[in-house]
Scaffold this motif. Structure first.
Motif, short mmCIF file in Angstrom:
data_model
loop_
_atom_site.label_atom_id
_atom_site.label_comp_id
_atom_site.label_asym_id
_atom_site.label_seq_id
_atom_site.Cartn_x
_atom_site.Cartn_y
_atom_site.Cartn_z
N ALA A 139 0.86 -1.18 0.00
CA ALA A 139 0.00 0.00 0.00
C ALA A 139 0.90 1.24 0.00
CB ALA A 139 -0.89 -0.03 1.23
N PRO A 140 0.43 2.39 -0.43
CA PRO A 140 -0.93 2.61 -0.94
C PRO A 140 -1.13 2.04 -2.34
CG PRO A 140 0.34 4.67 -0.88
CD PRO A 140 1.22 3.62 -0.35
N LEU A 141 -2.35 1.58 -2.59
CA LEU A 141 -2.70 1.04 -3.90
C LEU A 141 -3.14 2.14 -4.83
CD1 LEU A 141 -5.00 -2.03 -3.08
CD2 LEU A 141 -2.51 -1.96 -3.26
N ALA A 142 -2.72 2.05 -6.08
CA ALA A 142 -3.39 2.81 -7.14
C ALA A 142 -4.59 1.97 -7.59
CB ALA A 142 -2.44 3.04 -8.30
N ARG A 143 -5.53 2.63 -8.25
CA ARG A 143 -6.69 1.89 -8.76
C ARG A 143 -6.25 0.71 -9.63
NH1 ARG A 143 -12.05 2.31 -9.67
NH2 ARG A 143 -12.05 4.03 -8.19
N GLU A 144 -5.24 0.92 -10.46
CA GLU A 144 -4.76 -0.16 -11.34
C GLU A 144 -4.23 -1.33 -10.52
OE1 GLU A 144 -3.99 2.99 -11.47
OE2 GLU A 144 -3.85 3.72 -13.54
N ASP A 145 -3.60 -1.01 -9.37
CA ASP A 145 -3.09 -2.09 -8.52
C ASP A 145 -4.24 -2.97 -8.05
OD1 ASP A 145 -0.35 -1.34 -8.50
OD2 ASP A 145 -0.83 0.27 -7.10
N ALA A 146 -5.30 -2.32 -7.59
CA ALA A 146 -6.45 -3.08 -7.09
C ALA A 146 -7.03 -3.93 -8.21
CB ALA A 146 -7.50 -2.12 -6.53
N GLU A 147 -7.14 -3.34 -9.40
CA GLU A 147 -7.68 -4.09 -10.54
C GLU A 147 -6.79 -5.28 -10.88
OE1 GLU A 147 -9.89 -0.22 -12.57
OE2 GLU A 147 -7.97 -0.94 -13.36
N GLU A 148 -5.49 -5.04 -10.87
CA GLU A 148 -4.56 -6.13 -11.20
C GLU A 148 -4.58 -7.22 -10.14
OE1 GLU A 148 -1.31 -3.40 -13.61
OE2 GLU A 148 -0.67 -4.56 -11.86
N MET A 149 -4.72 -6.84 -8.88
CA MET A 149 -4.78 -7.84 -7.82
C MET A 149 -5.94 -8.79 -8.06
SD MET A 149 -4.18 -5.64 -4.34
CE MET A 149 -4.12 -7.02 -3.18
N ILE A 150 -7.08 -8.20 -8.38
CA ILE A 150 -8.27 -9.03 -8.61
C ILE A 150 -8.05 -9.94 -9.80
CG2 ILE A 150 -10.74 -8.97 -9.18
CD1 ILE A 150 -10.81 -6.23 -7.66
N ALA A 151 -7.47 -9.38 -10.87
CA ALA A 151 -7.25 -10.18 -12.08
C ALA A 151 -6.25 -11.31 -11.83
CB ALA A 151 -6.76 -9.28 -13.22
N GLU A 152 -5.31 -11.03 -10.94
CA GLU A 152 -4.23 -11.99 -10.65
C GLU A 152 -4.76 -13.24 -9.95
OE1 GLU A 152 -0.90 -9.59 -9.26
OE2 GLU A 152 -0.44 -11.24 -7.91
N VAL A 153 -5.82 -13.07 -9.17
CA VAL A 153 -6.39 -14.20 -8.44
C VAL A 153 -7.22 -15.02 -9.43
CG1 VAL A 153 -8.12 -14.78 -6.69
CG2 VAL A 153 -6.35 -13.08 -6.21
N ARG A 154 -6.81 -16.27 -9.63
CA ARG A 154 -7.44 -17.05 -10.70
C ARG A 154 -8.92 -17.26 -10.43
NH1 ARG A 154 -3.87 -22.22 -11.61
NH2 ARG A 154 -5.19 -22.40 -13.45
N GLY A 155 -9.29 -17.50 -9.17
CA GLY A 155 -10.69 -17.73 -8.84
C GLY A 155 -11.57 -16.51 -9.05
N SER A 156 -10.96 -15.34 -9.26
CA SER A 156 -11.78 -14.12 -9.36
C SER A 156 -12.64 -14.11 -10.61
CB SER A 156 -10.90 -12.88 -9.32
OG SER A 156 -10.18 -12.75 -10.53
N ARG A 157 -12.37 -15.04 -11.53
CA ARG A 157 -13.27 -15.11 -12.69
C ARG A 157 -14.69 -15.41 -12.26
NH1 ARG A 157 -9.95 -19.15 -16.28
NH2 ARG A 157 -8.89 -19.49 -14.30
N LEU A 158 -14.84 -15.99 -11.07
CA LEU A 158 -16.17 -16.19 -10.49
C LEU A 158 -16.94 -14.89 -10.40
CD1 LEU A 158 -16.02 -18.56 -7.43
CD2 LEU A 158 -17.18 -18.87 -9.61
#
Lengths: 696, 696
Positions: A616-635
């Motif tokens: 932290a601190p996160l930029a918005r892109e960081d948060a988006e990338e974190m979610i994309a990075e988690v494979r299960g997030s396709r749910l």
């Protein structure tokens, strides 16, 4: 720092004429590397080593010595440093072992060394290190015997290593690879000067263009990452000590402690650092950085053999490169260059039965000009008679020219005898790769660095003002009650499922009238960390009658199972239907500061460790990338016909959690588990916050 | 096959005096490698190459030539093979390209080649290959120009490669590594002789002790794996062509098709084959196999530098080795050998400031004798002056002796200049590793092969008798109705949730009376593959009234949404409370035959691909290992306080599924999804079976 790397004069303390004297090796190495300054020696017994007379004491030295190099038993070092101070020597390199890495007594000695250094304003390297090699002035201070000047090539890669042995291996391997070395630092225990100091120096050092770092521990991760993120020079980090077994040896070795490797990984990526997995990998990465920057994903692969081309294509796909189609123009011109029309002209381009190496250079140049890819890889293989050696040398020259003229990475991977590789590498000043996968990986690392600049936001100072609820809540160390934790979330705009605290059935009924059903009840008690273990939770309460019954039953269960627990009330919480579970987490890492974690909820994800970390601190892109990075997030995007969930709400919640961590240094850990994500919006159902105020 | 590798005479067809004639290169290479048999040449124009006269036709050859090597345009090959047949030449190597790998016309040519070969009982290699190098008799048939005999070391490793370029790179790299080469085979299109033929030969070949295989496709996976599993010789497989991009180039290259890489991985492990990820990796694995077998997990690591020791410990943990503690005896004897008492005596043992290499050999020997580990790794680093070179050479000799005398893998990893490594490798006949991770990986591969013998059960012939329900069911291709699929499961003892088929509400009520509630209803229709899409499923039916209503509603929904669907009845199924979902799957792979899959149920696992594969038939241990391999399967053991589920029932179900696949070759695919696993027992809730009878 300048005077450590560029001293006009050096004294080596601990020298003797005994054949196994290690300090004498230092003087030998200074001689071998043609150190350009004055060399003095101090030792217990008079004598001479490598032509330098041994003086009996530091006092006996002439005035104005820039740097003391100490290699004597640990117990003698504090007094020697004291003597250096008196003699107005302000820089020291302490190579001796036997300090904190060895024993508790050693740790105390290290404290005494620090005290002496402070007293005399001495800055020092080590202890427990082999210190510095500077190829620009021949300052070669390792105590290893018989270093060979002719085995070392001067170049523009500098090395910052925790371990002395590792630094020497880098010296050798970078020379072998033809990249050459500018400066080597072996840091040892980092008692005074540490990786941040050295890196700061190397970033401004004109002779250094690429920096290879080896670390067994990262104590000031945040500062190091911020420094690296601001660097114009590419950096590789070879971080070892990732296993339990190695943590033990690393501790005895250089007093290093283990870091959480997932956080290290995330931090390095945020700082734009390429992580090396081994020596070979580090060298390959440095080779990639020695080529012009790779700015995108289009790659052309040309190979003498279809089999090699297939391997390259496998590596290309694994690295996220694209093989752009060959254009008709290139096809025509290539076919006209070669008579080999049984070769399919695809990318990878398989040169098959073309044996004229001059054609290769022309095809490479045509390809770079016609297709304008982001990089090109030529896989060459030859058997190494004089004719092919000479033709390959010319080919390498042409490739280097093409690469420089067109400012494109043209990676050259060669399979032939090692002695021919060595000749090419020493002559060319152009990287020669010897493994297809390594070449592709090096290009990918260059792309990762240059196509996407590092994004590591600075950690701002604590704010003057915080939400007014916060200060009181964080005034005492410990685990916050759930209501307080949820309140903290609310204060930082992490949405929570509606709730209120009551202390009676009647209160609960009033709240229920406002919130509506179904409801959950949760015990609030500082002594009970797992509410459900004592029966302190009731779910799915559908009407007032059930509420009455469950409320009474809950208190009865807790009374029976935890009769001494202090009860701070009962949380009445609206239960929301549907929603997909995710987990947000945060912690304050000792080395890297505030870190945010994201994962999907549920027990599988815990087992599979499918989670993402960011400083932290996160930029918005960081948060988006974190979610994309988690494979299960396709749910979250909706599988099996489900409508997509509100990913934007998760992004906002992650950014809010990041703010909370940054603004509240008192928060050591926070878990929002689960956050339910709906088609519209999200709501935290449970939260856990650990307060641990930093000592001031 | 013997006559392909050991012909007494060879004719090279396609030779000419033109300087770019490729067939002439073959003759040049035979000369360079001192081929011990007779060499003939045939070409369109008379002349002479490398002292061999060019005959105008095959008829002009003397009788009794053993092997024809053909390198002429593809279109001429069928007639040439015909001529060889007439001349009583029964072995051929077709190096020409332009066949199936290139075009449809080429494929037809390949068919003609096959026809000619059949007519004359000719066995042939290729086409589209560079064929054979046999270091025992100098048979060197590649058409690559100027192969260098002095660059190749004769040894006991043989190579079986799909690609010609790759085989030459192996030739070079194995020689560089000091292992040396016995035979090289480049297989090309494998139109007649294929990897199974060559591997069969090499397994019996006295000169071959280690086999390195490179494959871009595996057509006869099952036979190859069975062969490998029975092998006494260690085998590495470098399987490339794993990506979409490479599948395309591989197709144009050697007509290879892509395999499912997860099945390849599983099959190789079952067959006891070590999979190589790159050339370097393949060489490292072969080096490991050149040492005495590693029989277990106890490893001792000794290093000159703590930094290297930390890296080794990281690799050790990643490879599943244990670092056994140093015994007091060893500690005492080591301390007495060295004066360096600031070094902590742990495993890894850090030799730190000991500069006497003779001591290293003694410490290694002491360690192997005193601790009796399964293997030892010594990480050595030196700077390469004459003195250290000589001492290191002696050290290598001693290590080799210790390794042989005590029959223990003593892996020697050396960091120094490449020219010194090369000298050691050429002289020693003892593997020298140059990367810590590679050395540990090589030891691990040896352990995986030797500590646990391969377990690949042979595929039995179809049984004389199968459960009586089965034959009728599998008589027609297509997707079976759910009831039939569940019936098949029942017949093979895969437990199913109780069910019956009805065609009316009244029938359903009768069944419900027997099964009890709650119940599920599922439409049976061959036209409807996703029952729930047409409303063909009703769950959680709790009483007769609800059953009536839901039955009618279901039929009405289906009538509306799929008015033309043939309805074969409705499945009434008992719904069982609780249970954890797992998935069992099976398919008949074109290359590997019947394959069983296991995974945890639910949507996450699909996303995360947390599944395990094995070739059927499964042994009980295979089923157990499959379950353990799936990370999410820890759920079955009970997390968060749940009681453990009946893992044994899953094992039984996997074994039953394996039997089903083995006994029913008509079953192309089967999915049991989900199988619910209870505290006691398990039950399949849904099953899907695809029947595809093999052509006879």
């Amino acid at each position: 720092m300048e005077k450590i790397f560029y001293p006009d004069s050096v004294v080596v303390i601990g020298a003797s004429e005994r054949p196994d004297n290690l300090a004498a090796n230092i003087i030998g190495n200074l001689r071998e590397f043609d150190y350009s300054g004055d060399i003095h020696a101090v030792g217990l017994q008079r004598g001479e080593v490598h032509g330098i007379p041994i003086l009996p004491s530091i006092e006996a030295l002439p005035d104005g010595v820039d740097l003391a190099v100490i290699l004597t038993p640990a117990a003698t070092v504090p007094d020697l440093l004291e003597a250096c101070g008196k003699k107005n020597i302000r820089r020291a390199v302490i190579e001796s072992g036997g300090f904190a890495e060895f024993s508790e007594a050693g740790r105390q000695l290290e404290d005494q060394v620090c005290a002496a250094a402070r007293r005399w304003s001495i800055r020092f390297m080590g202890p427990n290190c082999i210190s510095v090699v500077n190829m620009e002035n021949g300052l070669c201070l390792p105590f290893a015997p018989r270093l060979q000047r002719q085995a070392v090539k001067r170049g523009n890669v500098s090395v910052l290593a925790q371990s002395g042995g590792v630094s020497i291996t880098y010296l050798l391997m970078l020379s072998e690879a033809g990249l050459g070395v500018n400066k080597i630092v072996s840091m040892g225990n980092k008692t005074d000067l540490d990786e941040v100091d050295y890196l700061t120096f190397l970033l401004d050092d004109p002779g250094t263009e690429i920096i290879c770092v080896h670390l067994e521990s990262i104590e000031e991760g945040r500062r190091l990452m911020e420094l690296a993120a601001s660097s114009q020079k590419p950096i590789t980090v070879h971080k070892t000590n990732t296993s339990q077994a190695s943590a033990q040896i690393a501790f005895s070795h250089t007093a290093a402690l283990a870091n959480d490797d997932r956080i290290v990984d995330a931090a390095l990526r945020q700082a734009g650092i390429a992580r090396a997995a081994s020596f070979d990998d580090a060298v390959a990465l440095a080779q990639g950085f020695a080529l012009p920057p790779v700015q995108g994903n289009d790659l052309v692969v040309i190979s003498r053999s279809g089999g090699h081309a297939v391997m390259a294509a496998d590596a290309v796909e694994a690295s996220g490169f694209c093989l752009a189609p060959i254009s008709d123009d290139l096809l025509t011109s290539t076919r006209s260059l070669s008579r080999a029309d049984v070769i399919a002209l695809t990318n990878p381009l398989d040169l098959g039965t073309i044996f004229d190496f001059e054609l290769y250079a022309r095809i490479v140049e045509e390809s770079v000009r016609a297709l304008d890819p982001d990089a090109l890889l030529l896989v060459h293989a030859y058997h190494g008679d004089n004719f092919e050696n000479e033709m390959s040398r010319r080919l390498a020259c042409r490739l280097r020219e093409v690469s420089r003229e067109l400012d494109k990475s043209v990676a050259f991977c060669v399979f032939t005898q090692s002695e021919h590789i060595k000749v090419l590498r020493q002559e060319m000043n152009y990287p020669i790769f010897t493994e297809i996968e390594a070449a592709v990986r090096a290009l990918a690392a260059s792309r990762d660095r240059h196509a996407r600049p590092p994004r590591l936001l600075p950690l701002p100072p604590p704010p003057d003002q915080r939400p007014h609820e916060v200060d009181g809540v964080l005034a005492r160390d410990g685990v916050l009650n759930t209501d307080i934790a949820l309140g903290l979330c609310d204060a930082y705009d992490i949405p929570t499922a509606e709730w209120a605290v009551v202390d009676s059935v009647d209160g609960a009924l009033v709240v229920a009238g406002v919130l509506g059903y179904p409801l959950a009840l949760k015990l609030l008690s500082p002594e009970v960390s797992h509410k459900s273990d004592v029966g302190g939770v009731a779910l799915g309460i559908g009407d007032p009658e059930m509420l009455r019954a469950e409320f009474t039953a809950l208190l009865a269960r807790v009374e029976e199972r935890a009769p001494d627990a202090q009860i701070d009330g009962v949380l009445v919480q609206r239960m929301l239907p549907g929603g997909r579970e995710v987990i947000l987490g945060g912690k304050r890492d000792e080395s890297f500061g505030p870190v945010v974690m994201f994962g999907m909820g549920g027990v599988y994800v815990e087992l599979l460790e499918d989670v993402a970390f960011r400083l932290a601190p996160l930029a918005r892109e960081d948060a988006e990338e974190m979610i994309a990075e988690v494979r299960g997030s396709r749910l979250l995007h909706g599988v099996r016909g489900e409508p997509p969930a509100d990913v934007e709400a998760v992004v906002e919640a992650l950014l809010a959690l990041s703010r909370l961590l940054v603004e509240c240094p008192e928060v050591a850990e926070v878990d929002v588990n689960p956050l339910l994500v709906f088609e519209q919006g999200a709501a935290a159902v449970d939260a856990r916050v650990v307060v641990k105020r930093q000592k001031t």
